[in-house]
Structure formats: C-alpha cells, structure tokens
Scaffold this active site. Structure first.
Site, PDB file in Angstrom:
ATOM      1  N   SER A 128       0.830  -1.211   0.000  1.00 31.78           N
ATOM      2  CA  SER A 128       0.000   0.000   0.000  1.00 31.78           C
ATOM      3  C   SER A 128       0.862   1.258   0.000  1.00 31.78           C
ATOM      4  O   SER A 128       1.942   1.277   0.589  1.00 31.78           O
ATOM      5  CB  SER A 128      -0.879   0.001   1.260  1.00 31.78           C
ATOM      6  OG  SER A 128      -1.478   1.278   1.444  1.00 31.78           O
ATOM      7  N   TYR A 152      -2.263  -0.847  10.730  1.00 35.86           N
ATOM      8  CA  TYR A 152      -2.516  -1.475   9.425  1.00 35.86           C
ATOM      9  C   TYR A 152      -1.334  -1.220   8.492  1.00 35.86           C
ATOM     10  O   TYR A 152      -0.758  -2.155   7.929  1.00 35.86           O
ATOM     11  CB  TYR A 152      -3.805  -0.935   8.781  1.00 35.86           C
ATOM     12  CG  TYR A 152      -3.800  -1.125   7.294  1.00 35.86           C
ATOM     13  CD1 TYR A 152      -3.500  -0.075   6.436  1.00 35.86           C
ATOM     14  CD2 TYR A 152      -4.030  -2.384   6.742  1.00 35.86           C
ATOM     15  CE1 TYR A 152      -3.440  -0.270   5.064  1.00 35.86           C
ATOM     16  CE2 TYR A 152      -3.972  -2.578   5.374  1.00 35.86           C
ATOM     17  CZ  TYR A 152      -3.669  -1.511   4.541  1.00 35.86           C
ATOM     18  OH  TYR A 152      -3.594  -1.696   3.182  1.00 35.86           O
ATOM     19  N   LYS A 156       1.860  -3.728   6.701  1.00 39.41           N
ATOM     20  CA  LYS A 156       2.290  -3.763   5.287  1.00 39.41           C
ATOM     21  C   LYS A 156       3.799  -3.536   5.203  1.00 39.41           C
ATOM     22  O   LYS A 156       4.517  -4.232   4.498  1.00 39.41           O
ATOM     23  CB  LYS A 156       1.555  -2.697   4.473  1.00 39.41           C
ATOM     24  CG  LYS A 156       0.071  -2.963   4.267  1.00 39.41           C
ATOM     25  CD  LYS A 156      -0.176  -4.235   3.482  1.00 39.41           C
ATOM     26  CE  LYS A 156      -1.650  -4.439   3.176  1.00 39.41           C
ATOM     27  NZ  LYS A 156      -1.919  -5.716   2.491  1.00 39.41           N
TER      28      LYS A 156
HETATM   29  C1  WQD Z   1      -9.437   9.734   0.343  1.00 37.34           C
HETATM   30  C2  WQD Z   1      -9.662  11.232   0.496  1.00 37.34           C
HETATM   31  C3  WQD Z   1      -9.978  11.903   2.771  1.00 37.34           C
HETATM   32  C4  WQD Z   1     -13.808   9.792   3.317  1.00 37.34           C
HETATM   33  C5  WQD Z   1      -6.926   4.789   2.496  1.00 37.34           C
HETATM   34  C6  WQD Z   1      -5.910   4.046   3.285  1.00 37.34           C
HETATM   35  C7  WQD Z   1      -4.873   3.474   2.375  1.00 37.34           C
HETATM   36  C8  WQD Z   1      -5.517   2.682   1.271  1.00 37.34           C
HETATM   37  C9  WQD Z   1      -6.558   3.512   0.535  1.00 37.34           C
HETATM   38  C10 WQD Z   1      -5.405   0.389   1.945  1.00 37.34           C
HETATM   39  C11 WQD Z   1      -8.913  11.806   1.689  1.00 37.34           C
HETATM   40  C12 WQD Z   1     -11.247  12.158   1.953  1.00 37.34           C
HETATM   41  C13 WQD Z   1     -12.623  10.276   2.791  1.00 37.34           C
HETATM   42  C14 WQD Z   1     -14.860  10.697   3.632  1.00 37.34           C
HETATM   43  C15 WQD Z   1     -13.491  12.508   2.860  1.00 37.34           C
HETATM   44  N1  WQD Z   1      -6.117   1.507   1.797  1.00 37.34           N
HETATM   45  N2  WQD Z   1     -12.481  11.620   2.564  1.00 37.34           N
HETATM   46  N3  WQD Z   1     -14.662  12.031   3.378  1.00 37.34           N
HETATM   47  O1  WQD Z   1      -7.182   7.731   3.330  1.00 37.34           O
HETATM   48  O2  WQD Z   1      -6.296   8.180   0.977  1.00 37.34           O
HETATM   49  O3  WQD Z   1      -6.306   5.882   1.863  1.00 37.34           O
HETATM   50  O4  WQD Z   1      -7.500   3.961   1.512  1.00 37.34           O
HETATM   51  O5  WQD Z   1      -4.281   0.161   1.605  1.00 37.34           O
HETATM   52  O6  WQD Z   1      -4.047   2.646   3.155  1.00 37.34           O
HETATM   53  O7  WQD Z   1      -5.289   4.974   4.145  1.00 37.34           O
HETATM   54  O8  WQD Z   1      -8.442   6.940   1.278  1.00 37.34           O
HETATM   55  O9  WQD Z   1     -10.793   7.064   0.603  1.00 37.34           O
HETATM   56  O10 WQD Z   1     -10.237   7.159   3.074  1.00 37.34           O
HETATM   57  O11 WQD Z   1      -9.700   9.116   1.602  1.00 37.34           O
HETATM   58  O12 WQD Z   1     -13.340  13.730   2.654  1.00 37.34           O
HETATM   59  O13 WQD Z   1     -15.966  10.320   4.127  1.00 37.34           O
HETATM   60  O14 WQD Z   1     -11.042  11.451   0.739  1.00 37.34           O
HETATM   61  O15 WQD Z   1      -9.731  12.974   3.680  1.00 37.34           O
HETATM   62  O16 WQD Z   1      -8.480  13.119   1.326  1.00 37.34           O
HETATM   63  P1  WQD Z   1      -7.016   7.296   1.912  1.00 37.34           P
HETATM   64  P2  WQD Z   1      -9.865   7.520   1.671  1.00 37.34           P
END
Ligand code: WQD
Length: 336
Positions: A128, A152, A156
């Site tokens: 990841s 988590y 990884k």
């Molecule tokens: C994306 C953007 C949030 C939800 C995560 C894990 C990473 C990988 C992918 C496993 C960010 C914003 C999110 C919401 C929002 N998973 N957001 N409102 O955090 O980049 O990565 O998933 O490997 O390890 O950390 O993905 O989709 O949670 O967030 O504004 O309700 O959307 O702040 O900018 P992230 P995400």
C-alpha cells in the site's frame, strides 16, 4: 502435460482480489481461491465464474488455520501466489493493533512457510502507498524512505521487510511488492465492486451510498489543505487497471531480482471535490456534501511516480477518473 500456470489467490473474494481473478482467468491462468469471507462474500466468486465462464477451486479458510492452509498446497499444483488476504481498515487497526499484527503477520508467515515447504517461490504481495508515510514529497517514488502512522500500514511495511530479508537469504525467491494508491471503480459488468457493510471509511464507497440515498450527506474532511481547491488530493486508480498490474507483475516475476516494489497508481492527483463532481457527471445524481474538520492522520497530497512499473513491468493505468466513476455508478445502482 498440463502447462497451465496455477496461481493461489489469497483473499480472492475481496474487492481487488475478485477483479484480479477475472484478469487471471481471462489470460488463461489457473486459479485457486482462498478466503475466510471476513470482509467479502462467496457471491463475488460466483460473479467471477459468471463473468469468465470458468470455475476454479475455492477454499473457505483462514490464514491462521495452518492445517487448513496446508491442505490447499497438498491438493493443488501451485506455481505462484498473489497474496491479498489481510485486515485492511486503517481506523479500526488503531484500536485493534494485536488483532491486526497477529492476523496479517502470522497469516503471512504461515503462507511463506507453506510456500517454502512446497517449493513455491513466486509471490506478488498486496502492499500500500500508506508505507510512504507523512514526510515524503509527491510524487512518491519506490526508493523513498518508508514510515507508517497506523498498525494497518505498519503490517504492510513489516511484511515488505520480511519479504526483502527472505529474498536476501534465499536467492531463488521472486517477489513483487505492489503499492496500491486509491483503488476505485468496478468491472464493466456491474456484477462486482466495492460495497462495504455499514459506514464506509473510504471516499468512493461513501459517495456511492450518498448517491443511492443510503447515507444523507458526505463530510469532506478538510477544505484548508495546501491544494488547488483546499481538499485532499489522492491518486485514484481503476480497480481493473490495478488487476492488470498484478498480471504484469506475475509475468515479469522471473526477471525481477529479489523483492522489488512497484507503485500502482495513475501518477495523477485528484481532489475530493474532483471526485464528487466526476461522480455527479457519471451518475447524473447530486451528491450532498458538507465541509468538516480534517481527519487525523490524513496527508494533503498523495500520488505516485509510476515510471518504474511502466519501465520494468510494461504496465500503466489506462482508465481516467470519469471512467472510474462511470463504472462505480454502474455497479452501485444495481445494489439493493
Ligand atoms: C481519500 C480522500 C480523505 C472519506 C486509504 C488508506 C490506504 C488505502 C486507501 C489500503 C482523503 C477524503 C474520505 C470521507 C473525505 N487503503 N475523505 N470524506 O485515506 O487516501 O487511503 O484507503 O491500503 O491505506 O489509508 O483513502 O478514501 O479514506 O480518503 O473527505 O468520508 O477522501 O480525507 O483526502 P485514503 P480515503
């Protein structure tokens, strides 16, 4: 003599796993799927069979059940493994570190012990972009310093370290560490996709539930980041592009020296509002949202330098954000 290459896909019923199974079957690999269905369903595998017209051995088995795991190696000719199985919720891992370390690390060590015992030395590992931590500057490159901020992500990073040490000690292992950025989208059939139970942590599943009326409003976590529109920027990649990345890594394993990391992203950053607007265009539906405080642990920008995967795997992502949203909508609109 059967020359088909057989691939064990751990976690093959999951979101990325099931899409990768389709890609493998469509390219004449044999697959064996192992999954404990803790975060997936056999439904996804029935959809894989329907989409490809092919069947394959399926084992409902937990990585921590060593005897059950060994049975898979005893009953099948396995030439390589793609290892998806693992707990993967960032927020949940902060409250349940022991469960995450035990499941992800012990489960992976069980897999590696069995691979060694049965002479299987080819592995593609689901890593990841989270291993790039918070101190690197975008675009992230594979040789940058690695660090993590949650259990988590640490599992990884630890598994990547275990695999690098194993490859240093035993030169006949071939390992690809695939660092995913933000997988979204769904297979064009609309039969499989990402639809987590309950309140989604990730952006796209949340947007999808708002669009179909299952949730009232999206909270946009922070609009004061140093980004073009103030909202978080990520490298969203179509899950089908991610699947072909696994196929390419498998094909190139023989030419890989030891354990090599590869970024699987598009190399382009999109903001939260970019995604919201693209989804509205794709679905023709309004997505209600409100700005909310930043989410702890989030970074402003995260996107990939994808030159190594292009150079060494001959792979690059092909689908754009509008196509990702089109396919996500095509999937979720059919869900009950
Ligand atoms: C994306 C953007 C949030 C939800 C995560 C894990 C990473 C990988 C992918 C496993 C960010 C914003 C999110 C919401 C929002 N998973 N957001 N409102 O955090 O980049 O990565 O998933 O490997 O390890 O950390 O993905 O989709 O949670 O967030 O504004 O309700 O959307 O702040 O900018 P992230 P995400």
């Amino acid at each position: 003599m059967d020359t088909t290459m057989n691939v064990l896909v751990t976690g093959g019923a999951g979101y990325i796993g099931s899409h990768t199974c389709i890609e493998l079957l469509n390219n004449n690999y044999g697959i064996i799927v192992m999954d404990n269905y803790s975060n997936s369903s056999p439904e996804a595998l029935r959809a894989v069979e329907k989409i490809t017209g092919k069947t394959f051995p399926i084992y409902e088995c937990d990585m921590l059940d060593y005897e059950g795991f060994e049975k898979i190696f005893q009953e099948n000719k396995i030439d390589a493994v793609i290892h998806f199985a693992g707990l993967k919720a960032v927020g949940e891992s902060v409250g349940k570190p022991l469960e995450y370390y035990h499941n992800n690390l012990t489960g992976t060590i069980n897999l590696l012990r069995l691979m060694k015992a049965y002479g299987v030395k080819k592995l593609v590992f689901s890593s990841s972009a989270t291993v790039y931590g918070m101190n690197n500057t975008v675009p992230f490159q594979e040789d940058m310093p690695l660090s993590t901020t949650n259990p988590y992500g640490t599992t990884k990073l630890m598994i990547e370290t275990i695999l690098k040490d194993l490859c240093f000690a035993e030169k006949d292992w071939k390992v690809a560490l695939l660092r995913y950025f933000n997988p979204i989208g769904a297979h064009q059939s609309g039969l499989i996709g990402e639809n987590p139970n309950g309140i989604p942590n990730n952006l796209m599943p949340y947007i999808m539930k708002v669009a179909i009326g299952k949730l009232p409003c999206l909270s946009v976590y922070g609009n004061d980041y140093p980004t073009p529109d103030g909202t978080g920027v990520r490298d969203y990649i179509h899950v089908c592009d991610l699947a072909t990345g696994h196929l390419k890594a498998l094909e190139k394993l023989d030419s890989i020296a030891g354990a090599q990391a590869y970024n699987l992203g598009t190399g382009k950053g999109s903001s939260v509002l970019d995604v919201v607007h693209a989804f509205e265009r794709a679905s023709g539906t309004k997505v209600n949202y409100q700005f909310a405080p930043r989410r702890p642990g989030d970074i402003a920008e995260c996107y990939a330098d994808v030159s190594k995967a292009k150079r060494e795997l001959g792979w690059e992502a092909k689908l754009n954000l509008d196509e990702m949203c089109r396919d996500s909508w095509n999937f979720i609109k059919n869900q009950k």
